[in-house]
Design a protein around this motif. Structure first.
Motif, short mmCIF file in Angstrom:
data_model
loop_
_atom_site.label_atom_id
_atom_site.label_comp_id
_atom_site.label_asym_id
_atom_site.label_seq_id
_atom_site.Cartn_x
_atom_site.Cartn_y
_atom_site.Cartn_z
N PRO A 380 0.81 -1.24 0.00
CA PRO A 380 0.00 0.00 0.00
C PRO A 380 0.83 1.27 0.00
N ASN A 381 1.97 1.24 0.67
CA ASN A 381 2.80 2.46 0.75
C ASN A 381 3.53 2.75 -0.55
N ASP A 382 3.60 1.76 -1.46
CA ASP A 382 4.35 1.95 -2.71
C ASP A 382 3.44 2.09 -3.93
N ALA A 383 2.15 1.82 -3.78
CA ALA A 383 1.25 1.77 -4.94
C ALA A 383 1.17 3.11 -5.66
N ALA A 384 0.97 4.16 -4.93
CA ALA A 384 0.81 5.48 -5.57
C ALA A 384 2.09 5.89 -6.29
N GLY A 385 3.22 5.67 -5.66
CA GLY A 385 4.48 6.08 -6.27
C GLY A 385 4.76 5.34 -7.57
N LEU A 386 4.55 4.02 -7.58
CA LEU A 386 4.87 3.25 -8.79
C LEU A 386 3.89 3.54 -9.91
N THR A 387 2.58 3.62 -9.60
CA THR A 387 1.60 3.90 -10.68
C THR A 387 1.84 5.27 -11.28
N GLY A 388 2.23 6.23 -10.44
CA GLY A 388 2.53 7.56 -10.98
C GLY A 388 3.77 7.55 -11.85
N TYR A 389 4.80 6.82 -11.43
CA TYR A 389 6.03 6.72 -12.22
C TYR A 389 5.76 6.02 -13.55
N TRP A 390 4.91 4.97 -13.52
CA TRP A 390 4.57 4.23 -14.75
C TRP A 390 3.84 5.15 -15.73
N ALA A 391 2.99 5.99 -15.19
CA ALA A 391 2.29 6.94 -16.06
C ALA A 391 3.27 7.91 -16.72
N SER A 392 4.32 8.31 -15.99
CA SER A 392 5.29 9.24 -16.56
C SER A 392 6.11 8.57 -17.66
N LEU A 393 6.41 7.28 -17.49
CA LEU A 393 7.14 6.56 -18.53
C LEU A 393 6.29 6.44 -19.80
N LEU A 394 5.01 6.15 -19.61
CA LEU A 394 4.13 6.05 -20.79
C LEU A 394 4.07 7.37 -21.53
N ALA A 395 4.09 8.45 -20.76
CA ALA A 395 4.01 9.77 -21.39
C ALA A 395 5.29 10.14 -22.12
N SER A 396 6.45 9.76 -21.53
CA SER A 396 7.74 10.16 -22.12
C SER A 396 8.24 9.16 -23.15
N GLY A 397 7.81 7.89 -23.02
CA GLY A 397 8.29 6.86 -23.94
C GLY A 397 9.72 6.44 -23.67
N GLU A 398 10.27 6.84 -22.52
CA GLU A 398 11.64 6.51 -22.18
C GLU A 398 11.68 5.29 -21.25
N PRO A 399 12.75 4.49 -21.35
CA PRO A 399 12.89 3.38 -20.40
C PRO A 399 13.13 3.91 -18.98
N GLY A 400 12.84 3.10 -17.99
CA GLY A 400 13.03 3.55 -16.61
C GLY A 400 13.02 2.39 -15.64
N GLU A 401 13.29 2.72 -14.39
CA GLU A 401 13.29 1.69 -13.35
C GLU A 401 12.80 2.30 -12.05
N PHE A 402 12.24 1.44 -11.18
CA PHE A 402 11.64 1.91 -9.93
C PHE A 402 11.72 0.78 -8.91
N GLU A 403 11.87 1.15 -7.66
CA GLU A 403 11.91 0.15 -6.59
C GLU A 403 10.58 0.18 -5.83
N ALA A 404 10.00 -0.99 -5.63
CA ALA A 404 8.74 -1.09 -4.91
C ALA A 404 8.60 -2.49 -4.33
N ARG A 405 7.66 -2.62 -3.38
CA ARG A 405 7.42 -3.92 -2.75
C ARG A 405 6.17 -4.57 -3.33
N PHE A 406 6.34 -5.88 -3.69
CA PHE A 406 5.21 -6.67 -4.17
C PHE A 406 4.82 -7.67 -3.08
N ARG A 407 3.53 -7.86 -2.93
CA ARG A 407 3.03 -8.82 -1.95
C ARG A 407 3.11 -10.23 -2.52
N ARG A 408 3.70 -11.13 -1.76
CA ARG A 408 3.82 -12.52 -2.16
C ARG A 408 2.51 -13.24 -1.85
N PHE A 409 2.37 -14.45 -2.41
CA PHE A 409 1.13 -15.22 -2.23
C PHE A 409 0.83 -15.50 -0.77
#
Length: 1009
Positions: A380-409
């Motif tokens: 939950p603490n990383d969702a807003a940051g990553l979705t916002g960063y992904w939107a910026s990559l889509l807008a710029s068309g540039e490659p990028g990288e981001f650190e975030a936590r994924f919930r395991r099964f």
């Protein structure tokens, strides 16, 4: 050594303070203070000549003060640091200004460690320098931690960047060589087929050496790196000059030719356990890795595995992208095999592909995670940051990288590095987005762990109270290990129970119930870990049946705890000083990563605890000694002979049952000594006054009438005043003596059984011996009657026949008496025994039986044979047993005479030997040792106790009984016993056998031939 009031520096000078008034402090007290300072302290004259060194200085360098005064030579200072230190020292001596410098010093074992050195001048009231004081604090651990943290971050940044694998591994090798002094590092890779080694990096090793390793087959014979990769385990070669492995490929001679003497090879494994390569450290002298070395090796191999695995992941991803246009099906298979989470999205950012690893990790399929559904698996603490960063990559068309936590099964979250790359067509239009999410949880935790360790070690170095440090450590553990609860317990100074030290997140009543638990394996997992000095895992407390005696499991469950991992905290000398425990509210088993973290946490705890407990070491040692004496029923004492001063330990008072308030004197001790043993005490005092060590066993007669047996031993030393002082120990051995007496009684009963058994076997012989004199009595009586009835009566003839009748009656009586003496049940009797006479009596009893069995008996009894001291009946029992065994051994012989020889003779060393030789079936060399074992027999109707009892009797007489095959047919059984006084071990120096009636009767009965 006197000290005048002085000032350290002039008032107002920077870095100077008012001097201490030491005129009232003696030299010895001053030295004690210096020795107690937790650092290296050195004093010097005003001109810089070193004068005084505290004890830690001498212990660290292992040198004498004279050797240390020439500190610029002899390798005391690391060569690269020496010019800098010499210049700072010279400048301080010239200007009188303090210096503050860090440099490396050589320990007694050759290891260099970093020190923070400060020099301060001591001035008089006029500002003249009287002395210099140098304080050196060990900062090796701090510098190493800082260096490792910075270097690891740099390496991980290189891994995350675009650096090649060779650049990363080369930098890793240089980091290792900078961290581990005088080392040489290399990394080799396993080729894609897993059959051969490939060069990875070795910046400081000769190119000819690395070329000789490259291409070697991965097996156990071609070298240590190949062996480590093949076995997937560490391979240590401490001294290549003594190594015998890898001869087939001549690896050792090749390494020695390049000046290398030791090699530590460690496999580099991927997250799934696949061997990627080998990490090797070399030295130019023989060397064994320490625990600290192993921790560093684990960190370095982990970084290498991240770099190699990432490189392989990127290569796999690149190959997969190259094959995309050729085969969609093959692409999916390839992508699913990539060790990472692979995904793709359309130009608008909607996810349309997730590889199997992504689905397996999150437990979510493409139908739920497609489009933007993947965002639900973010922390939950990383969702807003990553979705916002992904939107910026889509807008710029540039490659990028981001650190975030994924919930395991399973609900836990791990950090990932998400990389996104656009795919464009010929016109440059984005037609696809491809991404790889790489697990960086270990790197994140390593960063956090290093920072936390550094913070805790700084608090230890600054002298923060132990309780506060351990509380912080518990908080650090609970932050690092999710959903855990941490507790630290100490072993109390008496090493009998546990003491609560820290457990900030555990319930108060739980901590209270653990505090004070005894150090026994039944009181709980923490106590068990201390007692066994090994980790104790209770993965599910609801199913655990241990510690029922103290009801530990119900108590833990009542506090909501369902798993406990207890690990000993050991000092540098291996002593357990505490317990580190992690609890969970769900059943759980530690993973390899958990074990690695536990190892680091317990290391930090051991540093903090050992430092805090250093000042209490003497008190704790005294408590250990008192407990050990109580458990072993052993007391200690000292006795100054000249003054009569006697000092007892607490256990010594318990043994003698005296009030500890009483002053111990020889008269007080004598009041407890058994009256029969007073002469022994007087002899002990006389030996002590003569300056001789002594060892005695004597008895005490207690107030309730009971008797104690004591064993006392003492060693004399001469004190500073030239007076003799005895240091000794006294042990209550009553139980042991009672057991010995019971054993002796059982042996006596068994010997009597054996004699009675022999009586039954000799019935015919006994009947013959008695019948002959009885027949003579009847004949003589008839003759006497005829002579008296004659006319006139033959008085002279009748008198003669009457005399013969008396003679035959005495003969029959003597036979019966000898039988009674041999077979009656009596206690052991010591007397002078003529072994020849004893043998003749046994032969006389056995003669008829021997003749009936057609045995030819020959006696070779030595003349003037010395007497022995022993039990006549027991020795005759042995002789009788040997004669009967010899007769039985010849019972089946028909092709040769049945000859039996009984022989006596003197031996060297004041001993007498008796041997019985037969011409029977002989002995099997494989069964000789078994002949004297109880219940072992070669006879169909034998009991197997005769020879066992015989050996016991002979050994009781300080002798030995043995058997040997003859050079011809048959065998010889012999026994040898000492002659003269003091030859019987059954006679104790304190409890001499006293049975005068039995001795008199035995002498009377057995004295007639």
């Amino acid at each position: 050594m006197g000290y005048e009031p002085r000032n350290i520096g002039k008032p107002g000078d920077p870095g100077c303070a008012t001097g201490l008034h030491t005129s009232s402090v003696g030299e010895a007290r001053f030295c004690d203070i210096l020795d107690g300072i937790p650092g290296l302290v050195i004093t010097a004259a005003a001109t810089g000549e070193l004068e005084l060194f505290n004890l830690p200085v001498l212990e660290f360098f292992g040198k004498t003060p004279d050797e240390l005064r020439n500190w610029t030579a002899g390798g005391i200072v690391y060569p690269d640091d020496l010019p800098r230190l010499v210049e700072a020292f010279r400048l301080s001596m010239t200007t009188g200004c303090p210096y503050d410098l860090e440099y490396r010093l050589r320990r007694f074992d050759g290891v260099y460690r970093w020190f923070h050195g400060r020099a301060l001048p001591v001035r008089d009231s006029e500002g003249h320098i009287l002395n210099w004081y140098f304080l050196l604090n060990d900062v090796e651990d701090r510098r190493r931690a800082e260096t490792l943290l910075a270097s690891e971050n740099r390496l991980l940044e290189m891994v995350a960047g675009s650096n090649s694998i060779s650049e990363i591994l080369g930098e890793l090798c240089r980091l290792v060589e900078a961290t581990a002094t005088a080392s040489y590092c290399s990394v080799v890779l396993v080729n894609s087929s897993g059959t051969h080694l490939e060069h990875g990096a070795a910046p400081s090793l000769p190119s000819t050496f690395t070329a000789a390793i490259e291409g070697r087959p991965v097996n156990t014979d071609s070298g240590p790196c190949a062996m480590a990769a093949y076995l997937n385990e560490q391979v240590i070669s401490v001294d290549l000059a003594l190594e015998t492995r890898w001869e087939e490929y001549q690896w050792c001679p090749m390494a020695l030719a390049h000046g290398l003497r030791s090699c530590w090879s460690t496999p580099i494994s991927s997250t799934i356990g696949k061997v990627l390569g080998a990490f090797a450290i070399y030295y130019k002298e023989p060397r064994t890795p320490t625990t600290e070395d192993q921790v560093l090796i684990a960190q370095f191999t982990h970084i290498a595995s991240i770099a190699i695995e990432r490189q392989q992941s990127q290569m796999s991803l690149s190959r997969a992208l190259d094959e995309l246009k050729a085969s969609e099906g093959r692409l999916r298979t390839t992508i699913d095999a990539i060790p990472g989470l692979v995904w793709s999205a359309d130009p608008d950012g909607n996810v349309d592909f997730l590889n199997q690893a992504w689905c397996d990790y999150t437990g979510v399929g493409l139908e739920d995670a497609g489009g933007s559904g993947w965002a639900k698996t973010l922390h939950p603490n990383d969702a807003a940051g990553l979705t916002g960063y992904w939107a910026s990559l889509l807008a710029s068309g540039e490659p990028g990288e981001f650190e975030a936590r994924f919930r395991r099964f399973d609900g836990s979250c791990r950090w990932f590095l998400i990389r996104a790359v656009p795919l464009r067509d010929e016109t440059g239009r984005i037609i696809k987005w491809y991404g790889l999410s790489t697990d960086i949880e270990d790197r994140k935790q390593a960063d956090s762990l290093l920072a936390g360790e550094k913070r805790l070690l700084e608090r230890v170095a600054s002298g923060t109270p132990l309780g506060s440090i351990l509380e912080d450590l518990c908080h650090f553990v609970e932050t690092t290990v999710t959903n855990s609860y941490c507790s630290i317990l100490l072993v109390d100074p008496t090493r009998t129970h546990l003491q609560h030290a820290a457990g900030p997140s555990l319930p108060t009543n739980f901590n209270a119930s653990v505090d004070g638990l005894p150090l026994v394996v039944s009181s709980g997992p923490c106590a068990t870990a201390v007692c066994l000095n090994e980790q104790v895992i209770a993965a599910d407390i609801t199913l655990d049946t241990r510690w029922a005696e103290y009801a530990w499991c119900p108590m833990a469950l009542a506090n909501g705890l369902k798993a406990c991992w207890s690990t000993p905290i050991s000092s540098t000398n291996g002593t357990v000083i505490g317990i580190f425990a992690i609890y969970y509210k769900e059943p759980k088993t530690p993973t390899p990563r958990d074990q690695a973290l536990i190892g680091q946490f317990t290391h930090i705890a051991s540093i903090a605890i050992e430092r805090a407990q250093g000042e209490a070491a003497l008190t704790r040692s005294e408590a250990f000694l008192a407990k050990a004496q109580q458990l072993s029923l052993t007391g200690s004492f000292s006795w100054r002979v000249a003054t009569g001063e006697i000092t007892w330990s607490e256990q010594a008072y318990r043994i003698f049952e005296f009030d500890p308030a009483l002053t111990v004197t020889l008269e007080l001790i004598g009041s407890r000594v058994h009256p029969d043993d007073i002469p022994l005490m007087r002899d002990m005092v006389a030996r002590a006054q003569a300056g001789q060590d002594f060892e005695y066993e004597h008895r005490l007669q207690m107030q309730d009438g009971s008797t104690k047996h004591l064993h006392m031993i003492a060693h004399g030393i001469v004190d500073e005043a030239g007076q003799m002082e005895y240091i000794g120990a006294v042990q209550d051995v009553t139980e042991r003596r009672l057991a010995d007496q019971a054993l002796s009684k059982v042996r006596s009963e068994l010997a009597h059984v054996a004699r009675v058994t022999s009586l039954g076997a000799m019935t015919a012989s006994i009947a013959h011996e008695v019948n002959q004199p009885l027949f003579g009595i009847v004949n003589n009586a008839s003759t006497c009657l005829r002579m008296l009835a004659a006319d006139p009566p033959n008085i002279e003839g009748a008198l003669e026949t009457a005399r013969r009748t008396l003679r035959d009656g005495n003969r029959a009586s003597d036979v019966i008496k000898r039988l009674r003496a041999l077979f009656r049940k009596t206690e052991a009797i010591t007397e002078s025994v003529d072994l020849n006479e004893a043998a003749r009596e046994v032969v006389a009893l056995s003669l008829s039986d021997l003749q009936r069995n057609r045995i030819i008996l020959r006696s070779e009894l030595a003349s003037s044979l010395p007497l022995v001291i022993g039990d006549r009946v027991q020795l005759q029992q042995v002789i009788l047993n040997l004669l009967r065994n010899a007769s039985d051994a010849m019972s089946s012989v028909t092709d040769r005479p049945r000859q039996l020889v009984i022989k006596t003779e003197e031996e060297e060393g004041d001993r007498v030997r008796l041997a019985v030789q037969d011409t029977g079936v002989g002995l099997d060399s494989q069964t000789i040792d078994k002949l004297f074992q109880a219940f072992y027999t070669t006879k169909s109707n034998g009991m197997g106790i005769g020879l066992s009892i015989s050996r016991s009797i002979i050994e009781k007489h300080r002798g030995r009984l043995w058997a040997a095959p003859n050079s011809g047919p048959g065998a010889t059984f012999s026994f040898s016993i000492p002659r003269g006084p003091g030859a019987v071990t059954g006679v104790d120096s304190l409890d001499t056998i006293q049975t005068p009636v039995a001795v008199t009767e035995a002498a009377r009965v057995m004295g007639n031939p």
